[in-house]
Write a protein that holds these residues in place. Structure first.
Motif, PDB file in Angstrom:
ATOM      1  N   ARG A 190       0.976  -1.265   0.171  1.00  0.00           N
ATOM      2  CA  ARG A 190      -0.056   0.028  -0.214  1.00  0.00           C
ATOM      3  C   ARG A 190       0.872   1.380  -0.028  1.00  0.00           C
ATOM      4  O   ARG A 190       1.660   1.277   0.594  1.00  0.00           O
ATOM      5  CB  ARG A 190      -1.250  -0.169   1.340  1.00  0.00           C
ATOM      6  CG  ARG A 190      -1.754  -1.107   1.075  1.00  0.00           C
ATOM      7  CD  ARG A 190      -3.445  -0.834   0.163  1.00  0.00           C
ATOM      8  NE  ARG A 190      -4.389  -1.798   0.378  1.00  0.00           N
ATOM      9  CZ  ARG A 190      -4.155  -2.770  -0.772  1.00  0.00           C
ATOM     10  NH1 ARG A 190      -2.964  -2.885  -1.090  1.00  0.00           N
ATOM     11  NH2 ARG A 190      -5.550  -3.691  -0.466  1.00  0.00           N
TER      12      ARG A 190
ATOM     13  N   ARG B  90       1.678   6.589   7.156  1.00  0.00           N
ATOM     14  CA  ARG B  90       1.686   5.334   7.980  1.00  0.00           C
ATOM     15  C   ARG B  90       0.598   4.788   7.702  1.00  0.00           C
ATOM     16  O   ARG B  90       0.325   3.478   8.494  1.00  0.00           O
ATOM     17  CB  ARG B  90       3.276   5.428   8.545  1.00  0.00           C
ATOM     18  CG  ARG B  90       3.797   3.931   8.786  1.00  0.00           C
ATOM     19  CD  ARG B  90       4.780   4.296   9.816  1.00  0.00           C
ATOM     20  NE  ARG B  90       5.337   5.205   9.302  1.00  0.00           N
ATOM     21  CZ  ARG B  90       7.085   5.089   9.769  1.00  0.00           C
ATOM     22  NH1 ARG B  90       7.432   3.722   9.451  1.00  0.00           N
ATOM     23  NH2 ARG B  90       8.067   5.549   9.062  1.00  0.00           N
TER      24      ARG B  90
ATOM     25  N   GLU C 206       2.971   1.467   3.296  1.00  0.00           N
ATOM     26  CA  GLU C 206       4.385   1.797   3.431  1.00  0.00           C
ATOM     27  C   GLU C 206       5.277   1.964   2.588  1.00  0.00           C
ATOM     28  O   GLU C 206       6.394   1.745   2.609  1.00  0.00           O
ATOM     29  CB  GLU C 206       4.345   0.374   2.939  1.00  0.00           C
ATOM     30  CG  GLU C 206       3.303  -1.033   3.798  1.00  0.00           C
ATOM     31  CD  GLU C 206       3.235  -2.514   3.762  1.00  0.00           C
ATOM     32  OE1 GLU C 206       2.371  -3.045   3.620  1.00  0.00           O
ATOM     33  OE2 GLU C 206       3.580  -2.870   2.142  1.00  0.00           O
ATOM     34  N   VAL C 207       4.414   2.946   1.148  1.00  0.00           N
ATOM     35  CA  VAL C 207       5.664   3.544   0.403  1.00  0.00           C
ATOM     36  C   VAL C 207       4.607   5.398   0.144  1.00  0.00           C
ATOM     37  O   VAL C 207       3.795   5.741   0.827  1.00  0.00           O
ATOM     38  CB  VAL C 207       5.348   2.988  -1.092  1.00  0.00           C
ATOM     39  CG1 VAL C 207       6.215   3.687  -1.426  1.00  0.00           C
ATOM     40  CG2 VAL C 207       5.817   1.966  -0.588  1.00  0.00           C
TER      41      VAL C 207
ATOM     42  N   GLY D 151      12.382   6.166   7.136  1.00  0.00           N
ATOM     43  CA  GLY D 151      12.842   4.849   7.158  1.00  0.00           C
ATOM     44  C   GLY D 151      11.067   4.123   5.885  1.00  0.00           C
ATOM     45  O   GLY D 151      11.251   3.148   6.204  1.00  0.00           O
ATOM     46  N   LEU D 152      10.778   4.576   5.375  1.00  0.00           N
ATOM     47  CA  LEU D 152       9.835   4.475   4.111  1.00  0.00           C
ATOM     48  C   LEU D 152      10.734   4.251   2.718  1.00  0.00           C
ATOM     49  O   LEU D 152      11.271   6.075   2.911  1.00  0.00           O
ATOM     50  CB  LEU D 152       8.781   5.023   4.094  1.00  0.00           C
ATOM     51  CG  LEU D 152       8.078   4.879   5.328  1.00  0.00           C
ATOM     52  CD1 LEU D 152       6.542   5.171   5.340  1.00  0.00           C
ATOM     53  CD2 LEU D 152       7.824   2.784   5.873  1.00  0.00           C
ATOM     54  N   PRO D 153      10.860   4.179   1.594  1.00  0.00           N
ATOM     55  CA  PRO D 153      10.248   4.515   0.409  1.00  0.00           C
ATOM     56  C   PRO D 153      10.162   5.818   1.053  1.00  0.00           C
ATOM     57  O   PRO D 153       8.304   5.716  -0.050  1.00  0.00           O
ATOM     58  CB  PRO D 153      10.184   3.635  -0.455  1.00  0.00           C
ATOM     59  CG  PRO D 153      10.000   2.540   0.262  1.00  0.00           C
ATOM     60  CD  PRO D 153       9.912   2.866   1.810  1.00  0.00           C
TER      61      PRO D 153
ATOM     62  N   SER E 109       9.815  -1.609   0.624  1.00  0.00           N
ATOM     63  CA  SER E 109       9.756  -1.193   1.614  1.00  0.00           C
ATOM     64  C   SER E 109       9.466  -2.017   2.777  1.00  0.00           C
ATOM     65  O   SER E 109       9.392  -3.186   2.035  1.00  0.00           O
ATOM     66  CB  SER E 109       8.255  -0.264   1.711  1.00  0.00           C
ATOM     67  OG  SER E 109       8.346  -0.038   3.401  1.00  0.00           O
TER      68      SER E 109
ATOM     69  N   ALA F 259       8.494  -2.209   5.747  1.00  0.00           N
ATOM     70  CA  ALA F 259       7.398  -1.666   6.808  1.00  0.00           C
ATOM     71  C   ALA F 259       6.619  -2.017   6.436  1.00  0.00           C
ATOM     72  O   ALA F 259       5.651  -1.944   5.098  1.00  0.00           O
ATOM     73  CB  ALA F 259       7.544   0.129   6.511  1.00  0.00           C
TER      74      ALA F 259
END
Lengths: 242, 242, 242, 242, 242, 242
Positions: free
Chosen positions: C113, C171, C176-177, C197-199, D222, D224
Motif C-alpha cells: 500500500r 503510515r 508502506e511507501v 524509514g520508508l521509500p 519498503s 515497513a
C-alpha cells in the motif's frame, strides 16, 4: 400548470409522526403540490432494525394496495433506511421516491462526500445497504448513530446535542454534506445547519422535490425488468382491520 | 413563491446549440423559473473528446467568472460528460448541477439499472468517468455510442435510427432506463421513449428540475472541503475577446 | 543509443517552479536524456483546487498546441493531481506521463500500500480521483494534506516538519511507501526518506523514468478509443499573449 | 553513470525459455544494463495453472536464496501471472519487478483500458488475480486465452494467428492497449502490433525498464509492513540437487 | 451413513502444531468423521509472511502428491492466510477447504460484518488478499495483528490478553463476529468468546464442517476452468527426504 | 451426539412446495437431524418479484413469531433471493441460514466463479442484491433466468431444457459452478449436473448443511450490532387467521 398530488407514506403506525412528516413535506412542496399523509394500519410504532423494516415494508405495500382515496401522481416513502421501495414501484403506476435515496441524490450535488446521522447505531447497516443498492453509496463517507431512538426525538435539546456530536464524527470521516437519517428529524436541518457550517439535507423535503421533478418531466418507473407489474396470482393479504 | 433564475451554460461556442438547450430547459422548467442561456466566448464548436472537454471546462469557468448580467440562483452545466462542474462549484455562490449527473440521479429512481446513449464512441469513457466520480456509476449498465457527431444530430431521422440501435445494445446490457447522452439530443426523449417502451431521461430537463429543487430547499454547495472558494492568488486568464 | 528528449510542462505560470521541476527531472534523467521545461502563458500561479486545475489543464494543452521549439519524444506533465493528461494524449504524437500516476505506478512496486502527502487538504479529493481514474487507486491507503500551500513550500524546515507529521498519518493508514503529492516537493524525498524509514517517491523523477521507458520500448499512446486524435473542427483558442 | 545489473528469473526449468527471455530483456535494456538469466533447479517445465504456479514460486525463491553469483541491483521475475513476487521482495535487498504488473503499469499509460492475451484459458483467472492484487486491475478490460500451451509458442504462424484472434476479443471488450500474457511471447509485440494498430506491451521489456527506473531513482522495496525481512527461523529447504 | 475421512494439512513442519490442529479438527468433527493430520516434510517451522507462505504452498502440494496412506474424502488446509488452495484443488480429486475462507464463510452467516485477529501485523495483508480472492472480503471489517508470533501462542495468558486487545480494535471497526486468524489459536474461541460477547469462529472447525458438508452433498471441485487437472508435463519435484 | 432440529420456512403459502422443500432438506440432512417444514399463513402463493418478496419476508417473520411447536436449533429460510433473513436473525435465538447465501458459500469452495440459474428474469436483480449484501457477490459471474415461473417448475422436461439453456449462458459468463436459483428446483442438481459436467449446488441442501455446521460448532448469531434483539415496542401484527 398542473398540480402535483403526492402521497407520503409513513413507515410506522404512529399518527403523530405522519403528521410531522406531512408538515415537513408541505414546507418543501411547490405551490401547486398537495400532500396527503398515510399511516399503515399495522406494523411497528417506529421502525428500528431489520424486523421492523420488513414488517413496515409489507404494511406500506398493503396500505397502498388498499388505498381508496383520491388519485395521486407520486409516492414518497418516508422511512429512512427502511425496505419496500422496489415493491411499491411494482405496485403503483406513478413514480416512487424513497427518502433515503432522495437525500443522498441531492447531497451528491452539494459536496464530494456526504454522511448520514441517524438514530440508533443498529440502523446504520440498513442505511448503508439501502444507499448501496440505490446506486448512491460510493460518495457516502459514513453513517453514524446518535444513540437516540426514533421516539426519543421529541426532546429537541437532547436530539440537537446528540446530532451535533454525531455530525462531528461524520465530518471527520470526510463528509462535506450531512443527511438527516430519520424522517422524524425533519426540521432539524434548519437549526443545526447553521451551527455546523455544512449543508444539511432532509430526506422528506428532498423526496418531495424529486417526486415533483419526475412528475413535471412526465417520467415514470420503468416496467422493463425488475419493476414490472406484479405477476397476477393468489396472494393472501392480512385481513383488513375493522 | 419566489421565482428561480437559472443560468444554463453551453459547453461549446455554437450559439444555435445554446438556443436549443434553452428551449429544452424552458420546457422542463416550472412556472416560476426563468432560464438564461450562456455561450462561451472561446473553446470548441462542439465538445467531443478529452481535449475539447478540458478546453470547454476552462471556457465555461471563464464565462461565469466574467458574467455581468442579472444575478441568478443556480447554474446548469449543459455538456454531457464534459469536465468542469467542481471548478464551477468553487467559483459561484449558488448550486451547480451538471446534466450528466442530473440525468443519472433521476434515472436511478426509475429502474434498477440505467444506460446512456451518446454520440461518438470516443466519448463513452469520459461519460463513464463522470458518472463514477459523481457517485452514480454503480447502477449504470452501459454507455454506448451512436457513431454520430454532436453536429450531425440535426438530421432527425438518422439520429433517431442510430439512437434506437444503440438503445437496443444498452437494453441488452441490462438497462431499464435510458439517458440521452448529449445536450444536443434534448427533445428526442419524447419521440423515442414511446418506441422503446422505456423511460428516457434528458439531462437538461433533469438538471433544471434538480436546480429548482436545491433552490427551493435552500440548499447550497458545501464550502467545507473540496469545493471551498478558490484560494485568492494571481491567475492569468485568457484576454477577453473584443 | 538514441537520446530521449522530454518536454516537462509545469501546471502553473510560476517560472521558478518550472526551473525547480526541471532540476528535479534532470537529476532523475538518464545520461542520454534532455529535459526542456515549459511554463504556461496563462493560468494560475499555483494550482490548488478544481478551478485552478481545469484552468491549468486548458493552459497546458494550449501551451503544447502552440509550442514551436525543437521536437521531443515524450511529455511529462508536472502538476500533481491536476487535470489534462487525457487531452494532451489526444493532442501530441508522443507518450505522455503525468506525475500523479507515475509516482503511484512506481510506488505500487515498492510496497503493498502507498500513501500520498500533499499540500492543502482541499487537493486530496482531486488526487484521489486522479489516481482512481489512472487505474492505480486500489492500493492507495490515504491521501493526506500538510496544510501548506504550494507557494509556502519554500520554507524548508516548516515544509519538512509538516510533511513528517502528515506522513505519520499516512503510515498509520497502512501505507508502506510515500508519494510526494506536489511537484514543488521535489527534492524532499532525500531529506525525509531517511527519517521516515520508508521509500519516498517523487512524481517528477518517476515520470521522467517512465517516459524514458516508453520511448526506449518504442511504445506510444493508443489511438484506438479514448485517445484518438482530436476531431478536426473549429476551436476558438484564447488569443496568444503578445 | 552507474551500470545496472539485473537478474531475470524464469518461472520454469526450461533453459531455452530462459535464453529467449534474456534476449528479450537485453533488447529492452539500456546501454548500461547487464542482464543475467537464472533457471530454477526444480519446478515445472512450463507454468500453466495454480499447481505449477505455486511450485514455481517456491522454486524461484529457492533459486535466489541459493544464488552465489555476482551481486545484482534488481530482480525481474519472468512468469506471467505466476506467484511469488511478494516472497522475493522479502528475500532480496533490491527492487523486484514481476512482468505481469510491469506490463500493466506501462499499459495504463498508453490507453484508458488494456487487455491481456495469454496462453491457456485456465491461466486467465490467475492473471486477473495477479493484476488485481498488484493494484492495476481496474483498467483491465479482459484477459483472454489463445488456447495454446506455453511450449506450443514455438510455432510462430500458429501463435500469431491465435494471438490475433484473441486480440480481437480483447479489443471488443474495450481494450485500447494489448499486453502479451506470457514471457514466451516476447518478440511478438513487433510482429503483431502493426497488424492490430494497437500498442502491444511485452512484460519482460516493461519489467526491465521499471527495474532500471527504480535503481536509477535509488528506490527500494519498503521494509515497513508486508515486505519486511523474513522472520529468522528454522526452514527446511528442498535439498540442493547434485 | 457413510463416514467422512478428512486429511488436514498443516502449513508448517512443526509436528506439535499438527497435533494441536488435529485435536481441534476432531473436536469439531461429526461422529462419522475421521481426521488424519499431515505435516509437510519441508518448509518453514511456522508460516509468517509471504516467503514462508509460498514455501508452505509448494510443500503442502508436494506432501499431498507423495501421500501414500489410506484414501480420503476431503482435504482441509490448516494455514490461516497461507497460499496454495487452488493448486491443491487442481491436484486432488476431492473437495478442498482452506481454513481462511471457511472461517469467513461461517462468520458471514452470524453477523453483518466480521473481523480477523491474527498473529504478526505482517500477516494482515496476506489474509486480506486471501479473503478477497476467496470471494468473501466484502463483509470483512478489519484484519488486526496481536504482535505475537505463531510459536509464541503457547503462552496462554499472554495470548489471551493480546487477543482481547486486538479484538477490541476489530469490534470498533464494525465487526460483529470474530475470526481466529491462526490455526494455532484453535481452542481460544471458547475462552475468549464469552468475555467478548461475540461469536468467535475458528477456521479449523469451520473447515471441517464445510468439508463434511460438501462430502455429504456429493459436491466436488469443478474441473471446468481454473481448477482443471494439472497439464501433464515434466515437473522436477524436490527430492524426497530420506 | 446431540440431534439437530431444523425448521425450514417456505417463502410462500403453497403447502406442496413446503413438502417438496422438506424432502430436499431431509435428503441433505445428517442422520441426527430432524426437519420441520413451516408454511406461512399469508403472503403470495409463489414469490416472484419485489412485492412478493417483501410480503413474504413479513409473513415468514410472523410465522416464526407465532410458532408454538417443539423447540428447534436452527432456521433455514427457503426462498431463493427473497428478503427477510436479517429480520429473522433478530427474532429467533438460533442460527439462521438463507438458501441464497448458503448456495453461494458452498459454490465459492468449488470453483473460482459461480453462476445462478433462476426462474423469471425479473428475479435476477433481487438475487444479485441478496448475494451482494450477504458478502458473496464478488465471485458470482452471472445470474440468468429461464423464463419459467415458480409454479411452472412441475413440468420436468421443460424445466430441464430451460435450465440447460440458461446454464450455458452462465458458463459462458465464466461460471465454473452452478447454483439452482429457486427452492422449487431442488432435485434438479442430480439430473442436470451430469449433463453439464459442472457441480450444481442446491440452496436447500446447502443451507441444511450450514445450519448443522453452525449448531455443531455451537455458533450463534451475533447480538452485537445489526442483529440485536428487536427493540421492545408496540407492534400491530396482522390478526391471526382463524
Amino acid at each position: 400548470m398542473r398540480s402535483v398530488r403526492i402521497v407520503v407514506t409513513n413507515c410506522n403506525t404512529t399518527q403523530e409522526m405522519t403528521e410531522e412528516i406531512v408538515r415537513g413535506a408541505r414546507a418543501a412542496a411547490g405551490p401547486g403540490t398537495t400532500v396527503l399523509g398515510l399511516t399503515p394500519a399495522w406494523g411497528p410504532e417506529s421502525a428500528e432494525g431489520w424486523l421492523d423494516s420488513y414488517l413496515s415494508a409489507a404494511a406500506v405495500i398493503d396500505l397502498l394496495r388498499t388505498y381508496e382515496g383520491p388519485s395521486y401522481d407520486a409516492v414518497v416513502m418516508a422511512g429512512f433506511g427502511e425496505h419496500g421501495r422496489e415493491g411499491v414501484r411494482e405496485l403503483v403506476d406513478v413514480p416512487v421516491v424513497d427518502i433515503t435515496e432522495a437525500a443522498a441524490h441531492l447531497a451528491c450535488l452539494l459536496g464530494r462526500r456526504y454522511g448520514v446521522v441517524t438514530t440508533l447505531e443498529r440502523s446504520c447497516g440498513q442505511i448503508e445497504d439501502s444507499l448501496e443498492l440505490a446506486g448512491v453509496g460510493r460518495n457516502c463517507a459514513a453513517v453514524v448513530g446518535t444513540g437516540l431512538g426514533v421516539l426519543d426525538l421529541g426532546d429537541a435539546d437532547r436530539t440537537e446535542a446528540a446530532f451535533l456530536a454525531a455530525a462531528e464524527r461524520v465530518r471527520e470521516a470526510g463528509a462535506e454534506v450531512l443527511v438527516l437519517g430519520c424522517a422524524g428529524m425533519t426540521g432539524l436541518q434548519r437549526t443545526v445547519g447553521e451551527k455546523l457550517g455544512l449543508p444539511v439535507v432532509d430526506g422528506v423535503g428532498a423526496a418531495v422535490k424529486l417526486a415533483e421533478s419526475l412528475v413535471g418531466l412526465g417520467l415514470n418507473t420503468s416496467r422493463a425488468g425488475g419493476y414490472a407489474k406484479p405477476v397476477p396470482k393468489r396472494r393472501v393479504w392480512p385481513p383488513r382491520s375493522g
